[in-house]
Design a protein around this motif. Structure first.
Motif, PDB file in Angstrom:
ATOM      1  N   SER A   1      -8.233  11.941 -41.410  1.00  0.00           N
ATOM      2  CA  SER A   1      -8.112  12.760 -39.759  1.00  0.00           C
ATOM      3  C   SER A   1      -8.516  12.145 -38.661  1.00  0.00           C
ATOM      4  N   THR A   2      -8.223  12.450 -37.511  1.00  0.00           N
ATOM      5  CA  THR A   2      -8.603  12.162 -35.865  1.00  0.00           C
ATOM      6  C   THR A   2      -8.823  13.448 -35.590  1.00  0.00           C
TER       7      THR A   2
ATOM      8  N   THR B   1     -10.816  15.374 -31.978  1.00  0.00           N
ATOM      9  CA  THR B   1     -10.686  15.731 -31.096  1.00  0.00           C
ATOM     10  C   THR B   1     -11.584  16.133 -29.786  1.00  0.00           C
TER      11      THR B   1
ATOM     12  N   LYS C   1      -9.197  14.873 -26.462  1.00  0.00           N
ATOM     13  CA  LYS C   1      -9.597  12.854 -26.534  1.00  0.00           C
ATOM     14  C   LYS C   1     -10.124  12.822 -27.684  1.00  0.00           C
ATOM     15  N   LYS C   2     -10.229  11.942 -27.646  1.00  0.00           N
ATOM     16  CA  LYS C   2     -10.043  11.378 -29.492  1.00  0.00           C
ATOM     17  C   LYS C   2     -11.816  10.834 -29.101  1.00  0.00           C
TER      18      LYS C   2
ATOM     19  N   LYS D   1     -13.443  10.395 -36.422  1.00  0.00           N
ATOM     20  CA  LYS D   1     -12.479  10.604 -37.290  1.00  0.00           C
ATOM     21  C   LYS D   1     -13.565  11.100 -38.969  1.00  0.00           C
TER      22      LYS D   1
ATOM     23  N   ARG E   1      -6.391  17.399 -36.148  1.00  0.00           N
ATOM     24  CA  ARG E   1      -5.328  16.941 -35.925  1.00  0.00           C
ATOM     25  C   ARG E   1      -4.787  18.099 -34.690  1.00  0.00           C
ATOM     26  N   GLU E   2      -4.452  19.339 -34.503  1.00  0.00           N
ATOM     27  CA  GLU E   2      -3.966  20.169 -33.856  1.00  0.00           C
ATOM     28  C   GLU E   2      -4.611  22.238 -34.351  1.00  0.00           C
TER      29      GLU E   2
END
Length: 416
Positions: free
Chosen positions: A348-349, A351, A355-356, A359, A392-393
């Motif tokens: 998963s990213t 942030t 901004k990314k 990982k 993620r979010e």
């Protein structure tokens, strides 16, 4: 747990490991096993010399796995001790008592020949040529561009160097090393994984057990220091460090002697830990693993493995890249621990401020499933301990210190 058929050790061992023992200390002492106040027969434990051993490979059987299965262990079809249904108890024992883990599924590679030190000196990140018999170290196998392959724990023996590597990399590392052996090189690479067993002993009460087993002379010795003994008539090598930590001990032995060692450790209070709990512990401790934190995607300095790297030993595989990264401050991200608000999927990213920045590479639940923890690579601007990130979010996380990485020490002077 009672042990049947124990007897005094004779001067000559009878079922043995391949030729890599080389102890020279002539110390004899006795070991008394205790169980509920009853007296057990005595074992004698002493350092030995290689001349006392028949070096033919021992028969390979599954006595240890049978013993573990009867004792409640869950063993996979490929012979990995997965669980004892006691993960939380075992994790607690690592912090407050002592655990024993069967790591026999990890790879063991024997490197022999007159040029073995120079060969591994050139092929890995550690300075092998400054090490002497009885010493050890961690070293990293890397690509020519310093991308990570695996961390190996090495023991320098009289006639060989023993490498302990991850289960998934043993064969590929052997193939890679064989490709770099030139015609005139006096080097031989041999996989002895199936001819040996490997245990890790870890936790704050390790020293008490070591003293009871007449291994107290290893207490307080440097990481990687190791000595050779006989135990119940079988050869065993014991080294300082448990692969996952500088504390604890690693035990390498013949399959024929593994059952006696395992039962003795349990009788002295060690809690058995399976590979599933070991994986949880790996993530919580912050030790990188192949196919997670160690891959061609990340270099050895981003992984933070400073204690395994020599910066002044001269040319070796990956050395030019490592030197450039240090000289030009080219380390743009680093491996971090992450306290998470919920379960997250590796890959998963990560942030920061929308901004990314990285990982997620590993995830595990804490004890009783009440907490969530991960490892991940994060760009330097967001990699400080205490920084809040998002996965993620909907999953929040806080950058946290982890013991394995916190013990790595970047040099204040790169030339030192």
């Amino acid at each position: 747990m009672r042990m049947a058929g124990l007897s005094h050790i004779t001067a000559t061992a009878t079922a043995l490991l391949p030729c890599f023992y080389n102890g020279t200390i002539l110390r004899r002492s006795s070991l008394r096993l205790r169980n509920g106040g009853s007296r057990e027969p005595k074992l004698r434990l002493r350092c030995v010399s290689p001349s006392e051993f028949d070096f033919s490979p021992p028969p390979i059987d599954h006595d240890l796995l049978d013993t573990i299965s009867v004792g409640g262990g869950i063993v996979s079809e490929d012979g990995v001790v997965e669980s004892f249904d006691n993960d939380d108890e075992a994790l607690d024992a690592f912090d407050n008592g002592v655990v024993v883990v069967d790591l026999s599924h990890f790879g063991r590679i024997r490197v022999s020949g007159d040029d073995r030190l120079h060969f591994l000196h050139n092929q890995t990140t550690a300075n092998f040529e400054c090490l002497n018999e009885g010493q050890g170290c961690d070293t990293v196998f890397v690509t020519p561009t310093a991308r990570t392959i695996d961390i190996a724990h090495a023991w320098i023996m009289k006639n060989a160097i023993m490498l302990m590597v991850s289960p998934t990399t043993c064969q590929s590392i052997i193939e890679m090393l064989n490709k770099y052996i030139f015609f005139a090189d006096k080097v031989e690479i041999k996989d002895i994984t199936k001819q040996t067993c490997l245990f890790a002993l870890a936790g704050p009460n390790c020293n008490q057990i070591m003293s009871k087993l007449n291994l107290g002379d290893l207490i307080g010795q440097p990481y990687g220091k190791h000595q050779h003994y006989t135990f119940d008539g079988m050869p065993i090598t014991v080294g300082v460090g448990s692969l996952i930590s500088d504390e604890g001990f690693t035990m390498l032995m013949s399959p024929a002697g593994a059952v006696s060692v395992w039962k003795t450790l349990l009788s002295e209070g060690a809690v058995p830990m399976g590979s599933e709990a070991w994986e949880k512990l790996r993530v919580l401790q912050g030790r990188p693993a192949p196919e997670r934190e160690l891959s061609k995607e990340f270099n050895v300095l981003e992984a933070g493995l400073w204690n395994s790297i020599s910066l002044n030993k001269g040319c070796y595989k990956g050395q030019e890249t490592i030197a450039r990264l240090i000289t030009y401050d080219g380390i743009k991200q680093r491996l971090c621990g992450l306290e998470l608000s919920a379960q997250a999927e590796p890959g998963s990213t990560i942030t920061f401020d929308g901004k990314k920045v990285g990982k997620l590479t590993s995830y595990t639940r804490g004890r009783n499933g009440s907490s969530h923890f991960g490892l991940g690579y994060i760009k330097k601007q967001a990699a400080s301990v205490g920084t809040t990130i998002t996965i993620r979010e909907d999953i929040s996380g806080i950058v946290a210190e982890v013991p394995y990485l916190s013990r790595q020490h970047p040099p204040t002077n790169p030339t030192s």
